[in-house]
Design a protein around this motif. Structure first.
Motif, PDB file in Angstrom:
ATOM      1  N   LEU A 268       1.011  -1.158   0.032  1.00  0.00           N
ATOM      2  CA  LEU A 268       0.211   0.078   0.007  1.00  0.00           C
ATOM      3  C   LEU A 268       0.952   1.302  -0.082  1.00  0.00           C
ATOM      4  O   LEU A 268       0.772   2.155  -0.770  1.00  0.00           O
ATOM      5  CB  LEU A 268      -0.964  -0.017   1.251  1.00  0.00           C
ATOM      6  CG  LEU A 268      -1.765   1.185   1.337  1.00  0.00           C
ATOM      7  CD1 LEU A 268      -2.790   1.259   0.134  1.00  0.00           C
ATOM      8  CD2 LEU A 268      -2.673   1.166   2.651  1.00  0.00           C
ATOM      9  N   SER A 269       1.870   1.263   0.883  1.00  0.00           N
ATOM     10  CA  SER A 269       2.930   2.381   0.831  1.00  0.00           C
ATOM     11  C   SER A 269       3.520   2.562  -0.521  1.00  0.00           C
ATOM     12  O   SER A 269       3.574   3.902  -1.155  1.00  0.00           O
ATOM     13  CB  SER A 269       3.858   2.193   1.802  1.00  0.00           C
ATOM     14  OG  SER A 269       3.546   1.973   3.010  1.00  0.00           O
ATOM     15  N   PHE A 270       3.908   1.719  -1.296  1.00  0.00           N
ATOM     16  CA  PHE A 270       4.550   1.913  -2.634  1.00  0.00           C
ATOM     17  C   PHE A 270       3.409   2.450  -3.590  1.00  0.00           C
ATOM     18  O   PHE A 270       3.728   3.205  -4.339  1.00  0.00           O
ATOM     19  CB  PHE A 270       5.131   0.506  -3.193  1.00  0.00           C
ATOM     20  CG  PHE A 270       5.590   0.382  -4.413  1.00  0.00           C
ATOM     21  CD1 PHE A 270       6.876   1.008  -4.579  1.00  0.00           C
ATOM     22  CD2 PHE A 270       4.970   0.145  -5.521  1.00  0.00           C
ATOM     23  CE1 PHE A 270       7.329   1.127  -6.017  1.00  0.00           C
ATOM     24  CE2 PHE A 270       5.236   0.188  -6.897  1.00  0.00           C
ATOM     25  CZ  PHE A 270       6.627   0.651  -7.101  1.00  0.00           C
ATOM     26  N   ALA A 271       2.006   1.825  -3.550  1.00  0.00           N
ATOM     27  CA  ALA A 271       0.915   2.120  -4.318  1.00  0.00           C
ATOM     28  C   ALA A 271       0.772   3.859  -4.108  1.00  0.00           C
ATOM     29  O   ALA A 271       0.676   4.319  -5.054  1.00  0.00           O
ATOM     30  CB  ALA A 271      -0.116   1.430  -4.255  1.00  0.00           C
ATOM     31  N   LEU A 272       0.680   4.244  -2.912  1.00  0.00           N
ATOM     32  CA  LEU A 272       0.675   5.482  -2.628  1.00  0.00           C
ATOM     33  C   LEU A 272       1.580   6.443  -3.139  1.00  0.00           C
ATOM     34  O   LEU A 272       1.209   7.467  -3.714  1.00  0.00           O
ATOM     35  CB  LEU A 272       0.235   5.696  -1.057  1.00  0.00           C
ATOM     36  CG  LEU A 272      -0.763   5.130  -0.445  1.00  0.00           C
ATOM     37  CD1 LEU A 272      -0.722   5.052   1.121  1.00  0.00           C
ATOM     38  CD2 LEU A 272      -2.121   5.794  -1.074  1.00  0.00           C
ATOM     39  N   VAL A 273       2.756   5.894  -2.858  1.00  0.00           N
ATOM     40  CA  VAL A 273       3.940   6.807  -3.474  1.00  0.00           C
ATOM     41  C   VAL A 273       3.960   6.833  -4.962  1.00  0.00           C
ATOM     42  O   VAL A 273       3.928   8.314  -5.406  1.00  0.00           O
ATOM     43  CB  VAL A 273       5.467   6.083  -3.102  1.00  0.00           C
ATOM     44  CG1 VAL A 273       6.485   6.854  -3.876  1.00  0.00           C
ATOM     45  CG2 VAL A 273       5.612   6.112  -1.688  1.00  0.00           C
ATOM     46  N   VAL A 274       3.406   5.991  -5.612  1.00  0.00           N
ATOM     47  CA  VAL A 274       3.333   6.095  -7.168  1.00  0.00           C
ATOM     48  C   VAL A 274       2.291   7.042  -7.725  1.00  0.00           C
ATOM     49  O   VAL A 274       2.341   7.856  -8.575  1.00  0.00           O
ATOM     50  CB  VAL A 274       2.968   4.721  -7.682  1.00  0.00           C
ATOM     51  CG1 VAL A 274       2.574   4.535  -9.163  1.00  0.00           C
ATOM     52  CG2 VAL A 274       4.027   3.667  -7.541  1.00  0.00           C
ATOM     53  N   MET A 275       1.125   7.004  -6.812  1.00  0.00           N
ATOM     54  CA  MET A 275       0.044   7.697  -7.091  1.00  0.00           C
ATOM     55  C   MET A 275       0.049   9.407  -6.562  1.00  0.00           C
ATOM     56  O   MET A 275      -1.053   9.883  -6.702  1.00  0.00           O
ATOM     57  CB  MET A 275      -1.418   7.168  -6.417  1.00  0.00           C
ATOM     58  CG  MET A 275      -1.796   5.736  -6.966  1.00  0.00           C
ATOM     59  SD  MET A 275      -1.743   5.813  -8.901  1.00  0.00           S
ATOM     60  CE  MET A 275      -3.494   6.687  -8.887  1.00  0.00           C
ATOM     61  N   THR A 276       1.210   9.754  -6.078  1.00  0.00           N
ATOM     62  CA  THR A 276       1.173  10.965  -5.341  1.00  0.00           C
ATOM     63  C   THR A 276       1.778  12.148  -6.074  1.00  0.00           C
ATOM     64  O   THR A 276       1.856  13.257  -5.577  1.00  0.00           O
ATOM     65  CB  THR A 276       1.830  11.150  -3.924  1.00  0.00           C
ATOM     66  OG1 THR A 276       2.971  10.331  -4.073  1.00  0.00           O
ATOM     67  CG2 THR A 276       1.057  10.202  -2.608  1.00  0.00           C
ATOM     68  N   GLU A 277       1.888  11.799  -7.214  1.00  0.00           N
ATOM     69  CA  GLU A 277       2.643  12.748  -8.155  1.00  0.00           C
ATOM     70  C   GLU A 277       1.768  13.869  -8.569  1.00  0.00           C
ATOM     71  O   GLU A 277       2.266  15.125  -8.806  1.00  0.00           O
ATOM     72  CB  GLU A 277       2.976  12.077  -9.564  1.00  0.00           C
ATOM     73  CG  GLU A 277       4.237  10.954  -9.365  1.00  0.00           C
ATOM     74  CD  GLU A 277       4.401  10.214 -10.741  1.00  0.00           C
ATOM     75  OE1 GLU A 277       5.388   9.421 -10.837  1.00  0.00           O
ATOM     76  OE2 GLU A 277       3.733  10.575 -11.813  1.00  0.00           O
ATOM     77  N   ASN A 278       0.437  13.685  -8.567  1.00  0.00           N
ATOM     78  CA  ASN A 278      -0.389  14.890  -9.213  1.00  0.00           C
ATOM     79  C   ASN A 278      -1.288  15.233  -7.867  1.00  0.00           C
ATOM     80  O   ASN A 278      -2.392  16.151  -8.182  1.00  0.00           O
ATOM     81  CB  ASN A 278      -1.433  14.205  -9.987  1.00  0.00           C
ATOM     82  CG  ASN A 278      -0.801  13.893 -11.198  1.00  0.00           C
ATOM     83  OD1 ASN A 278       0.353  14.417 -11.626  1.00  0.00           O
ATOM     84  ND2 ASN A 278      -0.956  12.619 -11.988  1.00  0.00           N
ATOM     85  N   ILE A 279      -0.892  15.162  -6.695  1.00  0.00           N
ATOM     86  CA  ILE A 279      -1.542  15.875  -5.433  1.00  0.00           C
ATOM     87  C   ILE A 279      -0.780  16.554  -4.695  1.00  0.00           C
ATOM     88  O   ILE A 279       0.460  16.418  -4.566  1.00  0.00           O
ATOM     89  CB  ILE A 279      -2.459  14.510  -4.461  1.00  0.00           C
ATOM     90  CG1 ILE A 279      -1.295  13.721  -3.889  1.00  0.00           C
ATOM     91  CG2 ILE A 279      -3.117  13.584  -5.322  1.00  0.00           C
ATOM     92  CD1 ILE A 279      -1.799  12.782  -2.910  1.00  0.00           C
ATOM     93  N   ASP A 280      -1.522  17.248  -3.856  1.00  0.00           N
ATOM     94  CA  ASP A 280      -0.728  18.189  -3.067  1.00  0.00           C
ATOM     95  C   ASP A 280      -0.098  17.564  -1.687  1.00  0.00           C
ATOM     96  O   ASP A 280      -0.647  17.257  -0.758  1.00  0.00           O
ATOM     97  CB  ASP A 280      -1.772  19.336  -2.528  1.00  0.00           C
ATOM     98  CG  ASP A 280      -1.106  20.388  -1.773  1.00  0.00           C
ATOM     99  OD1 ASP A 280       0.206  20.276  -1.925  1.00  0.00           O
ATOM    100  OD2 ASP A 280      -1.558  21.178  -1.214  1.00  0.00           O
ATOM    101  N   VAL A 281       1.099  16.983  -1.819  1.00  0.00           N
ATOM    102  CA  VAL A 281       1.807  16.402  -0.949  1.00  0.00           C
ATOM    103  C   VAL A 281       2.349  17.375   0.117  1.00  0.00           C
ATOM    104  O   VAL A 281       2.263  16.922   1.469  1.00  0.00           O
ATOM    105  CB  VAL A 281       3.132  15.713  -1.495  1.00  0.00           C
ATOM    106  CG1 VAL A 281       3.880  14.978  -0.247  1.00  0.00           C
ATOM    107  CG2 VAL A 281       2.710  14.870  -2.630  1.00  0.00           C
ATOM    108  N   ASN A 282       2.520  18.552  -0.144  1.00  0.00           N
ATOM    109  CA  ASN A 282       2.773  19.727   1.018  1.00  0.00           C
ATOM    110  C   ASN A 282       1.510  19.618   2.089  1.00  0.00           C
ATOM    111  O   ASN A 282       1.844  19.769   3.179  1.00  0.00           O
ATOM    112  CB  ASN A 282       2.957  20.912   0.191  1.00  0.00           C
ATOM    113  CG  ASN A 282       4.112  21.051  -0.519  1.00  0.00           C
ATOM    114  OD1 ASN A 282       5.075  20.353  -0.226  1.00  0.00           O
ATOM    115  ND2 ASN A 282       4.188  22.001  -1.656  1.00  0.00           N
TER     116      ASN A 282
END
Length: 304
Positions: A268-282
């Motif tokens: 799940l952690s890996f999948a989230l990292v892959v999917m966070t390119e287009n969201i506001d990580v800040n």
């Protein structure tokens, strides 16, 4: 004086359930006497079905039991369609899915799980919210018939809120853990049920829906994912991880990463990292820092 003094029935649009749903709120003021009232105002759902409710009270061992029953019939515009309804109530911890709606006459009254109320002699206003969803369906398949079957089930998935009837063969087909359990003389095999602690009846229903119908819900994915990992249901685990990752937002990212770490779910952690390119990580980092400050403040207070 009747036990049910006041009864009102209102319907509200429930956008979370979709346009085919009606939220029904039954408001009753009950006293310490037995009685019954039939709600003669059936509610129409999406021009597919009519549903009416009956509320009753009964005094048992000094306690008032409050119960609700419902009945349904097709709307005239849906007479040639296959129509089913779902009935859910959190207060009653009740969830009856895929109930066939008859064509002409009203169906038999189906009682929901009774709800314990106050001691006799006391007045207790109670509002019960029930979500009813009506939908068209295709002709039943063998799997859907097995899903709704209750006459030939031979096992139960149980929790503190109730239990869900299932077939041993389906459990064994989806999980090697269930297969090993049912193939040996375990306690669960002799009692005919397995109790899952800390699991809601809704999660068990979601598990059954996946095993029989292949569907995965939009909500309640985290507890369903934990069950899938515990009982080695790999396909369900992958579905849950993919759906959680696909719907992650800046607000939910930190919470999901924390959930993945706490439960040792690196996939799940890996999948989230892959999917966070287009969201506001800040935004997620701000939430993480805020939580760290709050935890530090709580720690200092506990030491004082």
């Amino acid at each position: 004086m009747p036990a049910v003094e006041e009864v009102s029935l209102v319907s509200l649009a429930n956008t979370r359930e979709g346009s085919s749903a009606v939220m029904v709120a039954l408001s009753m003021t009950c006293k310490g006497e037995s009685g019954e009232v039939v709600i003669l105002m059936p509610k129409i759902i999406n021009k597919l079905a009519w549903v009416k409710f009956r509320g009753s009270t009964k005094v048992i061992e000094g306690k008032i039991k409050f119960s609700i029953s419902f009945s349904s019939v097709k709307h005239i515009l849906a007479k040639d369609d296959c129509v089913k309804i779902n009935v859910r109530s959190k207060l009653f911890k009740y969830s009856a899915l895929s109930i066939d709606v008859p064509n002409n006459d009203w169906s038999k009254w189906q009682e929901m799980r009774p709800y314990n109320m106050l001691e006799t002699g006391k007045v207790h206003p109670t509002t019960v919210s029930i979500v009813v969803t009506a939908y068209k369906c295709k002709k039943e398949t063998v799997l859907s018939k097995l899903y709704t079957d209750s006459d030939f089930t031979d096992f139960r998935l149980a929790t503190s809120e109730g239990s869900v009837p299932v077939h041993k063969a389906y459990l064994a087909a989806h999980s090697d853990v269930f297969k090993a359990m049912l193939s040996n003389e375990w306690k669960e095999t002799t009692t005919g049920e397995i109790t899952m602690k800390g699991v809601t009846i809704e999660t068990l229903q979601h598990l059954k829906e996946y095993m029989y119908l292949g569907t995965v819900p939009n909500d309640g994915l985290r507890p369903l994912l934990l069950i899938a990992r515990c009982y080695l249901i790999e396909d369900l685990e992958q579905h849950c991880i993919r759906k959680l990752a696909e719907n992650v937002t800046g607000k939910s990212l930190f919470s999901l990463l924390e959930f993945a770490c706490d439960n040792n779910i690196p996939e799940l952690s890996f999948a989230l990292v892959v999917m966070t390119e287009n969201i506001d990580v800040n935004h997620a980092n701000k939430l993480k820092n805020k939580k760290a400050v709050l935890d530090s403040q709580k720690s200092k207070k506990s030491q004082q």
